[in-house]
Write a protein that holds these residues in place. Structure first.
Motif, PDB file in Angstrom:
ATOM      1  N   TRP A  88       9.453   6.966   7.445  1.00 37.46           N
ATOM      2  CA  TRP A  88       8.866   5.676   8.003  1.00 37.46           C
ATOM      3  C   TRP A  88       8.998   4.504   7.373  1.00 37.46           C
ATOM      4  N   THR A  92      11.072   1.403   9.394  1.00 36.87           N
ATOM      5  CA  THR A  92      10.249   0.184   9.245  1.00 36.87           C
ATOM      6  C   THR A  92      11.073  -1.007   8.899  1.00 36.87           C
ATOM      7  N   THR A 130       1.776   2.440   9.893  1.00 35.20           N
ATOM      8  CA  THR A 130       1.644   3.730   9.812  1.00 35.20           C
ATOM      9  C   THR A 130       2.457   4.249   8.363  1.00 35.20           C
ATOM     10  N   THR A 131       3.325   3.386   8.011  1.00 35.53           N
ATOM     11  CA  THR A 131       3.914   3.671   6.633  1.00 35.53           C
ATOM     12  C   THR A 131       2.972   3.459   5.698  1.00 35.53           C
ATOM     13  N   TRP A 133      -0.179   3.975   5.754  1.00 36.20           N
ATOM     14  CA  TRP A 133      -1.136   5.170   5.940  1.00 36.20           C
ATOM     15  C   TRP A 133      -0.406   6.117   5.121  1.00 36.20           C
ATOM     16  N   HIS A 134       0.689   6.571   5.246  1.00 35.17           N
ATOM     17  CA  HIS A 134       1.319   7.570   4.476  1.00 35.17           C
ATOM     18  C   HIS A 134       1.587   7.355   3.356  1.00 35.17           C
TER      19      HIS A 134
END
Length: 153
Positions: A88, A92, A130-131, A133-134
């Motif tokens: 990700w 990104t 999202t990145t 979050w991970h």
């Protein structure tokens, strides 16, 4: 490095998250204030500038993330989560560099962004979120990059 900070990734990571979030907000604000040219110009200036700064800030963040990837102790489950976060992050970063480069090359600093470009920036913000979050999952679910807590008595 101090023992409590195993690498510089946690220090750098918050800058691109904040800058791209602000950029997405001001891109939307620039579009919604088109009827007020002065306000739209200010919003556009902030939208463009924070996009450029966010993409620049993402470069050392990914570099320090790569160092963390190769230096933090982890198990197989943590490694799988790290691979997902890395995938990700690289996607990104690629999108941010392309968007910021295109924007820098094609736009004046106070130029009104096109609707499709605003959509692309919002998409990039979604990828940043999202990145992030991970990355949070790596720390809070898998305990990577943190000191162990003492056993409860």
């Amino acid at each position: 490095m101090p023992e409590i900070i195993p690498n510089l990734h946690p220090l750098a990571v918050h800058f691109p998250i904040a800058l791209i979030s602000v950029s997405a907000l001001f891109h939307v604000a620039a579009l919604t204030t088109r009827g007020r040219p002065a306000c739209a110009a200010h919003c556009s200036t902030l939208a463009h500038t924070t996009l450029w700064l966010g993409a620049l800030a993402a470069l050392p963040t990914v570099f320090f993330g790569w160092q963390a990837f190769n230096s933090v102790n982890h198990d197989e489950t943590g490694h799988a989560a790290m691979l997902l976060h890395r995938t990700w992050a690289l996607a990104t970063l690629t999108l941010l560099v392309v968007l910021a480069g295109w924007n820098f090359w094609r736009s004046k600093v106070d130029a009104m962004p096109a609707w499709w470009f605003v959509g692309a920036v919002i998409g990039a913000w979604g990828m940043v979120a999202t990145t992030a979050w991970h990355g949070g999952e790596l720390v809070y679910r898998h305990g990577l990059g943190v000191l162990s807590l003492p056993a409860a008595e």
